[in-house]
Design an enzyme around this catalytic site. Structure first.
Site, PDB file in Angstrom:
ATOM      1  N   GLU A 173       0.804  -1.219   0.000  1.00 30.56           N
ATOM      2  CA  GLU A 173       0.000   0.000   0.000  1.00 30.56           C
ATOM      3  C   GLU A 173       0.840   1.274   0.000  1.00 30.56           C
ATOM      4  O   GLU A 173       0.498   2.257  -0.665  1.00 30.56           O
ATOM      5  CB  GLU A 173      -0.944  -0.011   1.207  1.00 30.56           C
ATOM      6  CG  GLU A 173      -1.948  -1.170   1.209  1.00 30.56           C
ATOM      7  CD  GLU A 173      -1.382  -2.491   1.713  1.00 30.56           C
ATOM      8  OE1 GLU A 173      -0.199  -2.534   2.134  1.00 30.56           O
ATOM      9  OE2 GLU A 173      -2.121  -3.493   1.684  1.00 30.56           O
TER      10      GLU A 173
ATOM     11  N   HIS B 129     -14.060  -0.916   2.527  1.00 31.40           N
ATOM     12  CA  HIS B 129     -14.139  -1.662   3.790  1.00 31.40           C
ATOM     13  C   HIS B 129     -13.955  -0.762   5.013  1.00 31.40           C
ATOM     14  O   HIS B 129     -13.311  -1.148   5.981  1.00 31.40           O
ATOM     15  CB  HIS B 129     -13.093  -2.781   3.842  1.00 31.40           C
ATOM     16  CG  HIS B 129     -13.238  -3.826   2.784  1.00 31.40           C
ATOM     17  ND1 HIS B 129     -13.013  -3.574   1.450  1.00 31.40           N
ATOM     18  CD2 HIS B 129     -13.591  -5.133   2.861  1.00 31.40           C
ATOM     19  CE1 HIS B 129     -13.218  -4.673   0.740  1.00 31.40           C
ATOM     20  NE2 HIS B 129     -13.578  -5.633   1.562  1.00 31.40           N
TER      21      HIS B 129
ATOM     22  N   ASP C 156     -14.053  -9.889   9.728  1.00 30.41           N
ATOM     23  CA  ASP C 156     -12.595  -9.741   9.711  1.00 30.41           C
ATOM     24  C   ASP C 156     -12.083  -9.107  11.011  1.00 30.41           C
ATOM     25  O   ASP C 156     -10.919  -9.263  11.365  1.00 30.41           O
ATOM     26  CB  ASP C 156     -12.135  -8.914   8.502  1.00 30.41           C
ATOM     27  CG  ASP C 156     -11.906  -9.787   7.266  1.00 30.41           C
ATOM     28  OD1 ASP C 156     -11.873 -11.026   7.423  1.00 30.41           O
ATOM     29  OD2 ASP C 156     -11.760  -9.235   6.168  1.00 30.41           O
TER      30      ASP C 156
ATOM     31  N   ARG D  81     -18.277  -1.840   2.909  1.00 29.81           N
ATOM     32  CA  ARG D  81     -18.374  -3.135   2.246  1.00 29.81           C
ATOM     33  C   ARG D  81     -19.820  -3.641   2.217  1.00 29.81           C
ATOM     34  O   ARG D  81     -20.246  -4.291   1.266  1.00 29.81           O
ATOM     35  CB  ARG D  81     -17.519  -4.142   3.021  1.00 29.81           C
ATOM     36  CG  ARG D  81     -17.628  -5.538   2.499  1.00 29.81           C
ATOM     37  CD  ARG D  81     -17.205  -6.526   3.563  1.00 29.81           C
ATOM     38  NE  ARG D  81     -16.732  -7.765   2.974  1.00 29.81           N
ATOM     39  CZ  ARG D  81     -16.365  -8.814   3.685  1.00 29.81           C
ATOM     40  NH1 ARG D  81     -16.355  -8.759   4.992  1.00 29.81           N
ATOM     41  NH2 ARG D  81     -15.972  -9.915   3.085  1.00 29.81           N
TER      42      ARG D  81
ATOM     43  N   PHE E 123      -5.688   0.202   5.504  1.00 33.92           N
ATOM     44  CA  PHE E 123      -4.350   0.187   4.903  1.00 33.92           C
ATOM     45  C   PHE E 123      -4.076   1.457   4.100  1.00 33.92           C
ATOM     46  O   PHE E 123      -2.914   1.835   3.922  1.00 33.92           O
ATOM     47  CB  PHE E 123      -4.173  -1.073   4.051  1.00 33.92           C
ATOM     48  CG  PHE E 123      -4.532  -2.333   4.797  1.00 33.92           C
ATOM     49  CD1 PHE E 123      -3.998  -2.576   6.059  1.00 33.92           C
ATOM     50  CD2 PHE E 123      -5.424  -3.260   4.271  1.00 33.92           C
ATOM     51  CE1 PHE E 123      -4.350  -3.718   6.775  1.00 33.92           C
ATOM     52  CE2 PHE E 123      -5.771  -4.409   4.976  1.00 33.92           C
ATOM     53  CZ  PHE E 123      -5.235  -4.635   6.234  1.00 33.92           C
TER      54      PHE E 123
HETATM   55  C1  LIG Z   1      -1.458  -4.803   4.836  1.00 32.65           C
HETATM   56  C2  LIG Z   1      -2.518  -5.678   4.300  1.00 32.65           C
HETATM   57  N1  LIG Z   1      -2.983  -5.474   3.057  1.00 32.65           N
HETATM   58  C3  LIG Z   1      -3.979  -6.250   2.563  1.00 32.65           C
HETATM   59  C4  LIG Z   1      -4.525  -7.245   3.313  1.00 32.65           C
HETATM   60  C5  LIG Z   1      -5.669  -8.084   2.770  1.00 32.65           C
HETATM   61  N2  LIG Z   1      -5.255  -9.458   2.520  1.00 32.65           N
HETATM   62  C6  LIG Z   1      -5.531 -10.463   3.382  1.00 32.65           C
HETATM   63  S1  LIG Z   1      -4.913 -11.942   2.894  1.00 32.65           S
HETATM   64  C7  LIG Z   1      -4.256 -11.287   1.496  1.00 32.65           C
HETATM   65  C8  LIG Z   1      -3.487 -12.148   0.534  1.00 32.65           C
HETATM   66  C9  LIG Z   1      -2.348 -12.812   1.189  1.00 32.65           C
HETATM   67  O1  LIG Z   1      -1.698 -13.694   0.341  1.00 32.65           O
HETATM   68  P1  LIG Z   1      -0.561 -14.644   0.903  1.00 32.65           P
HETATM   69  O2  LIG Z   1       0.387 -13.839   1.706  1.00 32.65           O
HETATM   70  O3  LIG Z   1       0.025 -15.385  -0.244  1.00 32.65           O
HETATM   71  O4  LIG Z   1      -1.359 -15.577   1.906  1.00 32.65           O
HETATM   72  P2  LIG Z   1      -1.859 -17.091   1.728  1.00 32.65           P
HETATM   73  O5  LIG Z   1      -1.748 -17.487   0.291  1.00 32.65           O
HETATM   74  O6  LIG Z   1      -0.958 -17.930   2.568  1.00 32.65           O
HETATM   75  O7  LIG Z   1      -3.252 -17.113   2.226  1.00 32.65           O
HETATM   76  C10 LIG Z   1      -4.533  -9.910   1.431  1.00 32.65           C
HETATM   77  C11 LIG Z   1      -4.120  -9.016   0.346  1.00 32.65           C
HETATM   78  C12 LIG Z   1      -4.021  -7.415   4.618  1.00 32.65           C
HETATM   79  N3  LIG Z   1      -4.516  -8.354   5.453  1.00 32.65           N
HETATM   80  N4  LIG Z   1      -3.011  -6.639   5.084  1.00 32.65           N
END
Ligand SMILES: Cc1ncc(C[n+]2csc(CCOP(=O)(O)OP(=O)(O)O)c2C)c(N)n1
Ligand SMILES: [Mg+2]
Lengths: 266, 281
Positions: A5, A56, A64, A114, A30
């Site tokens: 971000e 959101h 969440d 949302r 974020f």
């Molecule tokens: C700072 C931040 N930005 C966005 C999110 C929203 N978000 C939650 S899970 C996710 C994807 C994560 O992918 P990955 O790290 O590959 O996790 P996994 O495949 O193990 O679930 C996102 C973008 C967040 N939790 N925190």
């Protein structure tokens, strides 16, 4: 842009510096939180044409939980010089707000939720004016000034109050900054009692902005409906709004409380 | 702590997978895909590696764990419940308004959770802080963390990595749950963090690779991590998002959505079959 971000905001600033209208979107937590300082120093300080679309926002994110529920974003965004802060009440207002954000030259923070919420406005007759509130319902006993999804709750509260013979004015403040000083002062003068309602901490958000206007221009009793300075939690959106005192009946209670203050009974 | 045999660990992992499905099903929300991909790693950590005591969740000499990819709380809660930190029945209250089992781990609410996480990128920094505190206090506890591969896109991960190597945090071992997927597709399509191993090497880490679903290989990697002095260790664990539930495997769509009743029943049947096979073996 990936899960990055801070980078995204400053990239948007760079694009805007080359003449683009840059839209940067992520969760409100974020955007206003993680990337706050990029928004401050790379977007607002150089006054660049970046539109931050923060999704959101608020408790209604639901399951969440606290880590993802922005209840402080209005506060931190409205203190930034050059920033315009918009918080629409429904789908129609959001559509027009996006157009207004494009037409406005400079940084804009657009706060979106949302949860799907009832549509209040009629697209064919709706008019969005940046910085101008909308008087949705007349009334001279008290004025309920709301933003975001609380505008609908304010309309419901108005109907409930009506049944008890209380005539409340309802105002939608979609632009939190610059705020519509004239409309707020007029409401204060004509009703003598104000309730604010927002899905945000009562510190720093709409309630604070209205309090600033009132205390400098026309002090009248005020009660703020909002999150009482605590973090959210996981749960179904409607259940959370109830737990945190963000329903029509909470606005009704607060309106009665402010009427007591107005009558000098508190 | 007595060492557990591989078969017992495998059984725990299946039970945790069943908890994950039920938590997310009951909550009608949550993140099954990434929870299932880190289940074997978490099971090995809590049942064969970490020095923890469910009776004293705040014991100051305990090993610490940070789930940097906090959205995978269903897996962490499942392991903590199996380990005895709180009753297993409580898992069914996950994400509900009257529950302490928050959508993302909260250290003030959930016994056994060492750090509140959910905002990607920050957990690994907190793990660095814990490892630094351990060094400052001359404690012998170790610090573990699990990172998501999408999470690598956060710049903070690399700030933390620089700090961990700079302070020679050999008491820190971080797993990378390398499942190749994030919310909206392949990490290499969204914003590629490759070459991951070379990056960590360049940042001064001890880099190990393993199969994140092979209990013995995970144990072996953890042993090598302990043996390495003067550097933090990253264990790049190749995993399958949704591992163990056929229709969820390698599907980005199961990142953050809950199964319906029929899907839940199918998942349970598949997992029960694996459990039954482990019993007869
Ligand atoms: C700072 C931040 N930005 C966005 C999110 C929203 N978000 C939650 S899970 C996710 C994807 C994560 O992918 P990955 O790290 O590959 O996790 P996994 O495949 O193990 O679930 C996102 C973008 C967040 N939790 N925190
Ligand atoms: Mg991933």
């Amino acid at each position: 842009m990936g899960i990055a971000e801070g980078n995204m905001m400053a990239v948007a600033a760079g694009m805007a510096s080359c003449g683009k209208i840059a839209f940067a979107s992520t969760f409100a937590v974020f955007a206003a939180g993680r990337a706050f300082e990029q928004i401050r120093n790379s977007i607002c300080y150089p006054n660049l044409n970046v539109k931050v679309c923060a999704t959101h926002a608020g408790l209604s994110v639901g399951e969440d939980g606290a880590s993802h529920q922005a209840i402080e974003d209005i506060a931190v965004m409205r203190v930034l010089p050059n920033m315009t802060v918009i918080s629409p009440a429904d789908a129609v207002e959001t559509k027009f707000a996006v157009k207004a954000a494009i037409e406005h030259e400079g940084p804009v923070y657009l706060r979106l939720g949302r949860l799907s919420v009832p549509v209040i406005y009629n697209e064919s007759s709706y008019k969005f004016e940046l910085g101008k509130g909308i008087e949705l319902a007349e009334g001279n006993d008290a004025a309920i000034i709301a933003t975001g999804l609380m505008v609908n709750a304010a309309l419901e509260a108005k109907a409930l109050l009506q049944q008890e013979g209380i005539n409340a004015r309802v105002i939608d403040i979609h632009t939190i900054k610059p705020i519509d000083v004239d409309m707020i002062v007029k409401a204060a003068r004509e009703t003598g009692a104000i309730v604010t309602a927002e899905e945000h901490n009562i510190i720093g958000g709409l309630g604070s902005a209205v309090a600033e206007v009132l205390s400098e221009n026309y002090p009248v009793p005020l009660v703020r409906v909002g999150v009482q300075d605590k973090f959210g939690k996981s749960g179904k959106p409607d259940k959370l709004l109830e737990m945190y005192g963000l329903t029509a009946s909470d606005i009704v209670k607060s309106t009665k409380a402010v009427l007591k203050k107005k009558a000098g009974k508190l | 702590m007595k060492k557990m045999d591989t078969k017992a660990l495998k059984k725990y992992a299946v039970r945790v997978r069943k908890h994950i499905i039920d938590e997310v099903y009951n909550a009608s929300s949550g993140h099954p895909g990434g929870s299932l991909s880190c289940t074997d790693i978490l099971t090995v950590l809590y049942f064969a590696e970490m020095r923890v005591d469910p009776k004293q969740p705040l014991w100051e000499d305990r090993d610490r764990f940070v789930l940097s990819k906090g959205h995978c709380s269903p897996a962490l809660y499942g392991v903590l419940a199996e380990k005895g930190f709180f009753p297993k029945e409580d898992l069914l209250t996950f994400r509900k308004a009257d529950s302490y089992l928050e959508g993302h781990p909260s250290m003030r609410n959930v016994p056994g959770v060492d750090m509140s996480t959910g905002s990607l990128g920050q957990g690994i920094s907190a793990a660095v802080g814990m490892a630094m505190a351990g060094k400052l206090d001359n404690k012998d506890y170790r610090v573990y963390a699990i990172l998501g591969d999408g999470e690598l896109q956060e710049g903070e991960v690399w700030e933390a990595s620089m700090a961990a190597a700079h302070y020679k945090l050999d008491n820190l071992a971080v797993f990378l749950d390398y499942n190749g997927l994030q919310i909206d597709g392949k990490i290499t399509d969204v914003l590629s963090p490759e070459p991951v191993a070379d990056k960590f090497k360049a940042f001064g880490w001890n880099v190990l690779k393993t199969d994140g679903h092979d209990i013995e290989k995970i144990l072996e990697a953890l042993k090598q991590a302990k043996d390495c002095k003067g550097k933090p260790t990253i264990i790049i664990a190749k995993t399958i998002k949704g591992k163990g539930v056929s229709y969820m495997e390698n599907q980005a769509g199961w990142h953050g959505s809950a199964p319906n009743k029929e899907q839940r029943d199918q998942a349970m049947a598949e997992l029960d079959k694996v459990l039954a096979e482990l019993e007869v073996e």
